[in-house]
Design a protein around this motif. Structure first.
Motif, PDB file in Angstrom:
ATOM      1  N   GLN A 134       2.188   2.584  17.453  1.00  0.00           N
ATOM      2  CA  GLN A 134       1.418   3.556  18.350  1.00  0.00           C
ATOM      3  C   GLN A 134       0.570   3.015  19.154  1.00  0.00           C
ATOM      4  O   GLN A 134       0.165   1.942  19.409  1.00  0.00           O
ATOM      5  CB  GLN A 134       0.459   3.683  17.021  1.00  0.00           C
ATOM      6  N   CYS A 155       4.488  -2.120   2.327  1.00  0.00           N
ATOM      7  CA  CYS A 155       3.061  -3.088   1.931  1.00  0.00           C
ATOM      8  C   CYS A 155       2.862  -2.022   0.877  1.00  0.00           C
ATOM      9  O   CYS A 155       2.281  -0.738   0.917  1.00  0.00           O
ATOM     10  CB  CYS A 155       2.411  -2.858   3.365  1.00  0.00           C
ATOM     11  N   CYS A 202      -0.609  -1.932  -0.169  1.00  0.00           N
ATOM     12  CA  CYS A 202      -1.466  -2.033   0.807  1.00  0.00           C
ATOM     13  C   CYS A 202      -2.048  -1.060   2.150  1.00  0.00           C
ATOM     14  O   CYS A 202      -2.180  -1.977   2.524  1.00  0.00           O
ATOM     15  CB  CYS A 202      -2.838  -1.891   0.342  1.00  0.00           C
ATOM     16  N   PRO A 203      -1.413  -0.472   2.624  1.00  0.00           N
ATOM     17  CA  PRO A 203      -1.239  -0.001   4.207  1.00  0.00           C
ATOM     18  C   PRO A 203      -2.103  -0.066   4.312  1.00  0.00           C
ATOM     19  O   PRO A 203      -2.301  -0.252   5.675  1.00  0.00           O
ATOM     20  CB  PRO A 203      -0.283   0.810   4.404  1.00  0.00           C
ATOM     21  N   GLU A 204      -3.238   1.055   3.747  1.00  0.00           N
ATOM     22  CA  GLU A 204      -4.652   1.010   3.798  1.00  0.00           C
ATOM     23  C   GLU A 204      -5.996   0.054   4.834  1.00  0.00           C
ATOM     24  O   GLU A 204      -6.577  -0.332   5.535  1.00  0.00           O
ATOM     25  CB  GLU A 204      -5.531   2.044   3.784  1.00  0.00           C
ATOM     26  N   LEU A 205      -5.128  -1.827   4.087  1.00  0.00           N
ATOM     27  CA  LEU A 205      -5.213  -3.117   4.274  1.00  0.00           C
ATOM     28  C   LEU A 205      -5.095  -4.011   5.501  1.00  0.00           C
ATOM     29  O   LEU A 205      -5.419  -4.477   5.427  1.00  0.00           O
ATOM     30  CB  LEU A 205      -5.756  -3.786   2.737  1.00  0.00           C
ATOM     31  N   ASN A 238       4.010   0.978   6.176  1.00  0.00           N
ATOM     32  CA  ASN A 238       3.939   2.131   4.487  1.00  0.00           C
ATOM     33  C   ASN A 238       4.435   1.297   3.696  1.00  0.00           C
ATOM     34  O   ASN A 238       4.573   0.661   3.549  1.00  0.00           O
ATOM     35  CB  ASN A 238       4.742   3.185   5.058  1.00  0.00           C
ATOM     36  N   SER A 239       4.162   2.282   2.591  1.00  0.00           N
ATOM     37  CA  SER A 239       4.177   2.008   1.033  1.00  0.00           C
ATOM     38  C   SER A 239       5.574   1.779   0.008  1.00  0.00           C
ATOM     39  O   SER A 239       6.087   1.193  -0.581  1.00  0.00           O
ATOM     40  CB  SER A 239       3.242   1.657   0.167  1.00  0.00           C
ATOM     41  N   VAL A 272       1.581   0.232  12.509  1.00  0.00           N
ATOM     42  CA  VAL A 272       1.299   0.045  10.928  1.00  0.00           C
ATOM     43  C   VAL A 272       2.516   0.727  10.153  1.00  0.00           C
ATOM     44  O   VAL A 272       3.507   0.305  10.869  1.00  0.00           O
ATOM     45  CB  VAL A 272       0.327   1.842  11.286  1.00  0.00           C
ATOM     46  N   LEU A 279      -2.232  -4.257   8.898  1.00  0.00           N
ATOM     47  CA  LEU A 279      -1.403  -3.258  10.246  1.00  0.00           C
ATOM     48  C   LEU A 279       0.061  -4.561  10.040  1.00  0.00           C
ATOM     49  O   LEU A 279       0.125  -6.019  10.211  1.00  0.00           O
ATOM     50  CB  LEU A 279      -2.448  -3.475  10.883  1.00  0.00           C
TER      51      LEU A 279
END
Length: 249
Positions: free
Chosen positions: A136, A106, A108-111, A181-182, A179, A113
């Motif tokens: 998680q 992704c 933008c993994p912070e944006l 990751n990029s 979650v 799920l």
């Protein structure tokens, strides 16, 4: 059933693509969540022609996980002081489903799920995952999200809402999320162990008494599942149904 890439969790689209199939083919579910609607719909698998071994490999694995699911149900029953086969009858026409999850990298993994926070509706979820990580669980004591570190050649077992209700909260359904990751794609294979659609889910009578009264009103599993499923593929204006909606105390 089959491939799709637009699933939603709690009205937010997931960053993933999946392939779903039923262990019992066909399987049956209510046509709608409405209590007065008695119509039953038939669900059937959709298999691709290639790769040629895909169907056989998936079905072989699913049959073995089905055996494990029954074994886990027996152990849970014994842990509650009940006969080992106490829960088996609820699964005679089970609607168990296996899923192949692919979580692409992704940007933008912070944006986003892979899967938003949720609890599973069924009895058990048996998960195989690769070494990337991303699953998680929320720790109840401080609500911190704790990574489930992948263990080689091991399976992750999630207790679902149905076990929570049957056990009158001796077991608790775990809230979890995925979650992304990029850099690395992730794969996982959950098997969702669902009871028969006509099962009325309620605390087991052997476990309730004056000192431990039932904590939930009875509900029909099929209707509950279909109501939850309505928001899986489109955004709704209301929150989907939860077992807390049937909570007495």
């Amino acid at each position: 059933m089959g491939y799709h890439e637009s699933e939603h969790t709690k009205n937010v689209r997931d960053w993933k693509e999946v392939f779903d199939f039923l262990i019992k083919d066909p399987s049956f579910l209510p046509a709608s969540p409405e209590t007065e609607d008695d119509e039953i719909r038939t669900l059937s698998n959709q298999w691709p022609e290639t790769p040629p071994q895909f169907r056989e490999v998936c079905q072989t694995y699913a049959r073995e996980v089905e055996k494990l699911g029954y074994k886990l149900l027996e152990l849970i029953s014994l842990s509650l002081g009940l006969p080992s086969n106490r829960l088996n009858g609820y699964f005679e026409d089970h609607t168990t489903m296996m899923r192949l999850n692919h979580y692409p990298p992704c940007p933008c993994p912070e944006l986003a799920l892979g899967v938003g926070r949720h609890k599973d509706a069924g009895a058990l979820t048996i998960v195989a995952q690769d070494d990337v990580g991303g699953l998680q669980v929320r720790r109840k004591s401080d609500e911190v999200w704790v990574p489930v570190k992948p263990t080689p050649n091991a399976l992750v077992i999630n207790v679902g809402d149905t076990i929570q209700v049957w056990s009158n909260e001796a077991y608790e359904s775990v809230e979890h999320r995925v979650v992304v990751n990029s850099e690395r794609e992730r794969f996982s294979i959950p098997v969702f162990f669902f009871p028969s659609h006509y099962v009325m889910v309620k605390p087991l009578e052997e476990l309730v008494n004056e000192g431990n009264p039932p904590k939930y009103k009875p509900y029909n599993f099929g209707k509950f599942f279909v109501a939850r499923n309505r928001s899986d593929y489109k955004k709704l204006e209301v929150q989907n149904i939860q077992i807390s909606d049937f909570k007495i105390i």
